[in-house]
Enzyme design. Structure first.
Site, PDB file in Angstrom:
ATOM      1  N   TYR A   5       0.829  -1.201   0.000  1.00  0.00           N
ATOM      2  CA  TYR A   5       0.000   0.000   0.000  1.00  0.00           C
ATOM      3  C   TYR A   5       0.868   1.257   0.000  1.00  0.00           C
ATOM      4  O   TYR A   5       0.632   2.193  -0.761  1.00  0.00           O
ATOM      5  CB  TYR A   5      -0.945   0.010   1.208  1.00  0.00           C
ATOM      6  CG  TYR A   5      -1.730   1.293   1.316  1.00  0.00           C
ATOM      7  CD1 TYR A   5      -2.832   1.516   0.491  1.00  0.00           C
ATOM      8  CD2 TYR A   5      -1.360   2.291   2.199  1.00  0.00           C
ATOM      9  CE1 TYR A   5      -3.544   2.708   0.557  1.00  0.00           C
ATOM     10  CE2 TYR A   5      -2.057   3.476   2.275  1.00  0.00           C
ATOM     11  CZ  TYR A   5      -3.152   3.681   1.456  1.00  0.00           C
ATOM     12  OH  TYR A   5      -3.842   4.865   1.522  1.00  0.00           O
ATOM     13  N   LYS A   9       0.966   4.019  -2.950  1.00  0.00           N
ATOM     14  CA  LYS A   9       0.587   5.400  -2.640  1.00  0.00           C
ATOM     15  C   LYS A   9       1.700   6.350  -3.082  1.00  0.00           C
ATOM     16  O   LYS A   9       1.431   7.421  -3.630  1.00  0.00           O
ATOM     17  CB  LYS A   9       0.296   5.568  -1.152  1.00  0.00           C
ATOM     18  CG  LYS A   9      -0.247   6.943  -0.824  1.00  0.00           C
ATOM     19  CD  LYS A   9      -0.840   7.020   0.557  1.00  0.00           C
ATOM     20  CE  LYS A   9      -1.445   8.395   0.782  1.00  0.00           C
ATOM     21  NZ  LYS A   9      -2.147   8.488   2.042  1.00  0.00           N
ATOM     22  N   VAL A  38      -7.182   6.757   7.671  1.00  0.00           N
ATOM     23  CA  VAL A  38      -8.558   7.219   7.884  1.00  0.00           C
ATOM     24  C   VAL A  38      -9.358   6.019   8.385  1.00  0.00           C
ATOM     25  O   VAL A  38      -9.467   5.014   7.700  1.00  0.00           O
ATOM     26  CB  VAL A  38      -9.185   7.772   6.581  1.00  0.00           C
ATOM     27  CG1 VAL A  38     -10.603   8.267   6.844  1.00  0.00           C
ATOM     28  CG2 VAL A  38      -8.321   8.864   5.980  1.00  0.00           C
ATOM     29  N   THR A  41     -13.411   3.341   7.156  1.00  0.00           N
ATOM     30  CA  THR A  41     -13.518   3.318   5.699  1.00  0.00           C
ATOM     31  C   THR A  41     -13.447   1.874   5.211  1.00  0.00           C
ATOM     32  O   THR A  41     -12.995   0.976   5.931  1.00  0.00           O
ATOM     33  CB  THR A  41     -12.383   4.118   5.028  1.00  0.00           C
ATOM     34  OG1 THR A  41     -11.133   3.521   5.362  1.00  0.00           O
ATOM     35  CG2 THR A  41     -12.401   5.576   5.455  1.00  0.00           C
TER      36      THR A  41
END
Length: 98
Positions: A5, A9, A38, A41
């Site tokens: 990830y 990103k 966050v 989500t």
């Protein structure tokens, strides 16, 4: 999964910056926002394999943004006048003593 990830990103951030530079010459008003973790989500739930208890414990011990934080930044960014260039907002949560 977290390493993958982070790498993707970083790649997306680099691609966005390159695209921003190209579109700036066309007088486009591209803007970019890069939120940190966050909670609440779909991505956090999927990354845990659907383990809601794991997600709840993970975010209970450290500060995290909530979707409304990101939405507020998006609204602010979109409301900026055309002469204001926003070429990257990095948004992170901090621990606040109450």
């Amino acid at each position: 999964m977290a390493n993958f990830y982070a790498a993707t990103k970083c790649m997306v951030t680099s691609l966005t910056e390159g695209l921003r530079r190209e579109l700036r010459e066309l007088r486009s008003h591209i803007r970019s926002i890069s939120p940190a973790a966050v909670r609440d989500t779909e991505i956090t739930l999927r990354a845990s394999g659907g383990d809601e208890e794991f997600v709840r414990k993970k975010f209970a011990s450290k500060p995290a943004l909530v979707p409304k934080d990101v939405a507020d930044i998006v609204v602010y960014t979109l409301a900026a006048p055309p002469h204001v260039e926003i070429n990257g907002i990095i948004v992170r949560s901090i621990a606040v003593k109450t």
